[in-house]
Design a protein around this motif. Structure first.
Motif, short mmCIF file in Angstrom:
data_model
loop_
_atom_site.label_atom_id
_atom_site.label_comp_id
_atom_site.label_asym_id
_atom_site.label_seq_id
_atom_site.Cartn_x
_atom_site.Cartn_y
_atom_site.Cartn_z
N SER A 2 7.87 -21.71 5.70
CA SER A 2 8.53 -22.87 6.27
C SER A 2 7.54 -23.83 6.89
CB SER A 2 9.51 -22.40 7.34
OG SER A 2 10.04 -23.51 8.00
N VAL A 4 8.71 -26.81 8.81
CA VAL A 4 9.72 -27.70 9.35
C VAL A 4 9.05 -28.77 10.19
CG1 VAL A 4 11.71 -27.89 10.86
CG2 VAL A 4 11.52 -25.98 9.28
N TRP A 37 17.09 -24.79 4.09
CA TRP A 37 15.65 -24.78 4.30
C TRP A 37 15.16 -23.36 4.05
CZ3 TRP A 37 13.12 -22.96 9.12
CH2 TRP A 37 13.98 -22.28 9.97
N TYR A 38 13.91 -23.08 4.31
CA TYR A 38 13.35 -21.75 4.05
C TYR A 38 14.09 -20.66 4.79
CZ TYR A 38 9.88 -18.03 3.66
OH TYR A 38 9.24 -16.85 3.42
N SER A 41 11.12 -20.03 10.71
CA SER A 41 9.89 -20.74 11.05
C SER A 41 8.74 -19.75 11.10
CB SER A 41 10.04 -21.43 12.41
OG SER A 41 8.81 -22.01 12.79
N TYR A 70 16.22 -27.68 -0.96
CA TYR A 70 16.34 -27.85 0.48
C TYR A 70 17.07 -29.14 0.80
CZ TYR A 70 12.76 -24.18 1.13
OH TYR A 70 12.06 -23.01 1.13
N ASP A 89 12.27 -29.21 5.82
CA ASP A 89 11.23 -28.25 5.48
C ASP A 89 10.49 -28.85 4.30
OD1 ASP A 89 9.69 -26.12 4.59
OD2 ASP A 89 11.22 -24.64 5.11
#
Length: 144
Positions: A2, A4, A37-38, A41, A70, A89
């Motif tokens: 990730s 972000v 997103w992934y 974090s 994403y 991300d």
């Protein structure tokens, strides 16, 4: 992995963001409360001011980008100022930079054009837009 980060733009007008999304072939999905997103974090990038790891993946609205796995989270700012932060991300496997460019530059530019045009028109000005060969946009604002 990730990565972000906050997209460097201050969003204060959701209608302008909606128009900007359409301009670059994306869709603003209002009231979507999570963004793809992934999923975790890895701590390799600092989080935007006011955000914690627990905030990642949560939003008030989202931007869906065709061809990307994403999404972009449109999240209420956490620094006391009005408006929204755009969280994403940027890891290459998510496909957002491939579609929107580095730092989501295409979306940032489109939002700037839409927000400025709407603000000028609210004040009674006429606005015309000229695309330049280098990809930039010039707005011509004049009294109506």
């Amino acid at each position: 992995m990730s990565h972000v980060a906050k997209i460097e733009i201050e969003v204060k007008d959701l209608d302008a963001l909606d128009a900007a999304c359409r301009r670059v072939g994306c869709a603003l999905v209002r009231d979507q409360t999570t963004y793809a997103w992934y999923g975790r974090s890895v701590g390799d990038y600092p989080l935007p001011v006011g955000f914690g790891v627990e905030d990642l993946g949560h939003c008030e609205h989202a931007v869906r980008v065709p061809g990307a796995s994403y999404e972009i989270g449109v999240t209420a700012r956490r620094d006391g100022r009005p408006g929204y932060a755009l969280l994403w991300d940027s890891w290459s496997s998510g496909g957002l930079e491939r579609v929107l460019g580095a730092g989501a530059g295409r979306l940032v530019q489109a939002y700037g054009v839409e927000a400025a045009t709407r603000a000028a028109r609210r004040q009674g000005y006429a606005v015309t837009e000229t695309a330049q060969a280098d990809g930039s946009v010039v707005l011509h604002v004049r009294a109506s």
